[in-house]
Design an enzyme around this catalytic site. Sequence first.
Site, PDB file in Angstrom:
ATOM      1  CG  HIS A   1       8.169  -1.013   1.388  1.00 23.60           C
ATOM      2  ND1 HIS A   1       8.707  -1.195   0.134  1.00 23.60           N
ATOM      3  CD2 HIS A   1       7.383   0.090   1.295  1.00 23.60           C
ATOM      4  CE1 HIS A   1       8.254  -0.234  -0.685  1.00 23.60           C
ATOM      5  NE2 HIS A   1       7.438   0.544  -0.015  1.00 23.60           N
TER       6      HIS A   1
ATOM      7  CG  HIS B   1       1.474  -2.396  -5.713  1.00 24.81           C
ATOM      8  ND1 HIS B   1       1.012  -2.593  -7.002  1.00 24.81           N
ATOM      9  CD2 HIS B   1       0.701  -1.431  -5.169  1.00 24.81           C
ATOM     10  CE1 HIS B   1       0.005  -1.758  -7.222  1.00 24.81           C
ATOM     11  NE2 HIS B   1      -0.200  -1.043  -6.136  1.00 24.81           N
TER      12      HIS B   1
ATOM     13  N   GLY C   1      -6.653  15.585  -5.194  1.00 23.55           N
ATOM     14  CA  GLY C   1      -6.863  16.033  -3.823  1.00 23.55           C
ATOM     15  C   GLY C   1      -7.148  14.900  -2.863  1.00 23.55           C
TER      16      GLY C   1
ATOM     17  NE  ARG D   1      -5.348  10.741   6.040  1.00 19.50           N
ATOM     18  CZ  ARG D   1      -4.562   9.762   6.522  1.00 19.50           C
ATOM     19  NH1 ARG D   1      -4.410   8.641   5.848  1.00 19.50           N
ATOM     20  NH2 ARG D   1      -3.944   9.919   7.687  1.00 19.50           N
TER      21      ARG D   1
ATOM     22  NE  ARG E   1      -7.919  -0.101 -11.055  1.00 21.39           N
ATOM     23  CZ  ARG E   1      -6.776  -0.766 -11.251  1.00 21.39           C
ATOM     24  NH1 ARG E   1      -6.088  -1.239 -10.237  1.00 21.39           N
ATOM     25  NH2 ARG E   1      -6.324  -0.970 -12.473  1.00 21.39           N
TER      26      ARG E   1
ATOM     27  CB  SER F   1      -4.035   0.370  -2.386  1.00 18.55           C
ATOM     28  OG  SER F   1      -4.541   0.777  -3.601  1.00 18.55           O
TER      29      SER F   1
END
Lengths: 311, 311
Positions: free
Chosen positions: A98, A108, A260, A262, A112, A94
């Site tokens: 900016h 962006h 959950g 990071r 995957r 990913s």
Amino acid sequence: MNQPDASAIHAFLTERQDEIVSAVEARDTSGRFERQTLEGERGGLARPAVFGGGDVFDRVAVNFSHTRGADMPAAASQARPHLAGASYEAISVSVIVHPTNPYAPTSHANFRYFQAKPQKGDPVWWFGGGFDLTPYYGFEEDAVGWHRHAKAACDTLGPQAYARYKAWCDEYFYLPHREETRGVGGIFFDDLNQPDAAACEAFWRAAAQTFVPAYFEILDRRRDTTYGPRELDFQRYRRGRYVEFNLLYDRGTRFGLQAGGRTESILASMPPIAHWQYDYQPEPGSPEAELARGFLQPRDWLGIADPTLEH
Amino acid sequence: MNQPDASAIHAFLTERQDEIVSAVEARDTSGRFERQTLEGERGGLARPAVFGGGDVFDRVAVNFSHTRGADMPAAASQARPHLAGASYEAISVSVIVHPTNPYAPTSHANFRYFQAKPQKGDPVWWFGGGFDLTPYYGFEEDAVGWHRHAKAACDTLGPQAYARYKAWCDEYFYLPHREETRGVGGIFFDDLNQPDAAACEAFWRAAAQTFVPAYFEILDRRRDTTYGPRELDFQRYRRGRYVEFNLLYDRGTRFGLQAGGRTESILASMPPIAHWQYDYQPEPGSPEAELARGFLQPRDWLGIADPTLEH
């Protein structure tokens, strides 16, 4: 080839991460990347690389991760309920960039690969990904160039691919409460496993290899444009929209946090500074007004896409 | 009294809006309120009042609304599915105060009354509301004073009310991805229609009348504290958490936007400036570290609440 080779995909995405990190470092020696390797369960790993405080880039996040699990969460397999509980692997990169200069757009990308082995039945696999561009000041030249690169990558899959994935991107990166797209779009695809593994992987690799030339060409054109407080204020105001999209709608962000993941890696996509100004209305006819009018509605940049096409 | 009087509640909440606006204007003559009256369907109306650019307050939003509908949306009646399609009225005031001084906490309050007339069966009504406090620098004196005010209001309903509504507030204003509460809490309640209309309304009025004395006492204690760039940076960083909560979790914000509410009124709760810094870790032992450790976990401020109590 019946199924893509996960270790080759791991190596390919690692190269993409390094390539993007190098493209940033070549342009900005004033900031630095914080790089980590975090070990996950069952030999999985995450390698976040986050850059901040530079002259050319406010923030860049390039996260590689290879996740292995014994029991696929229901949320990850909504479209494929028979996979709940299957063992799986997910490999992805990913990217969010900016830039500092308000005339240079945010970008962006995500690429995957997913494979799962259900307890009953054959293994399944698919590719997903895409890239999209979010300008603060709109330039047709940038949007058209970006979409030309996107189309060239899609044409490796077939003549309909660009139109489908362009429309999918416009639909995905949409803020209904603002009645705006996040930017000028690009391509978005998911669940890709047709016509066969070789064709899917060839297209997916082409798309992933397109990001660096497509984006840095635009960045290099805009990064030295003179700007003042007006443009910076508008950039920060518009970065509030980016925050709104990511936290209200983006499935990767929302599912990642719920599952959950990071938090600091997931929210590395946040801009460093965002402003909200109540009931802001740009001056009619200004470049700030032109952005929403001319660039934040789905538009057929190449004069060829059929935006009504179902993906 | 079988059912509260909607027109008296309308008048009462209008007074609360005016009282809060006056409390802000009395303390800050450098900014100004933008006030509007927006007509809704079926005689409904919204009166947003948003203050910006002051010396004491970065942003204050005090929104009054009285909504009337012929066909209750399913999302609004999740807990009461038999009300889908009923005609309804909702009257509320929502308040958010973001002060300029980082030593002064942000505060939020909402007071709402709802009544619906299903096609079959008796009319239903309930009260909801609460207030919560979000400090950037933690002061026990402020948190304890705030909760004392909250308890005094709750005691008008009964001896268990404070403990229940305090626990509900801690639960509601929680950011699971940060493992933190939004702040030091306060009270939160909804669906209140027991033991009877008179008792509910008396408590609810007491809670709504508590907000101004409870909050402005703290504000006045902190608003002139000397601060520098360090505190301002931390305030802006922490305001990023406020944005995360409102966009990721707050039901009022998410449902409001999904239901097509006025975006600028709903997002008037956003702070004017929010920062995100990758993997920020406050210096151990600093006041910034003490905030998370001592103030952003549910805590029994008065030494009386039972945080395990089910609401």
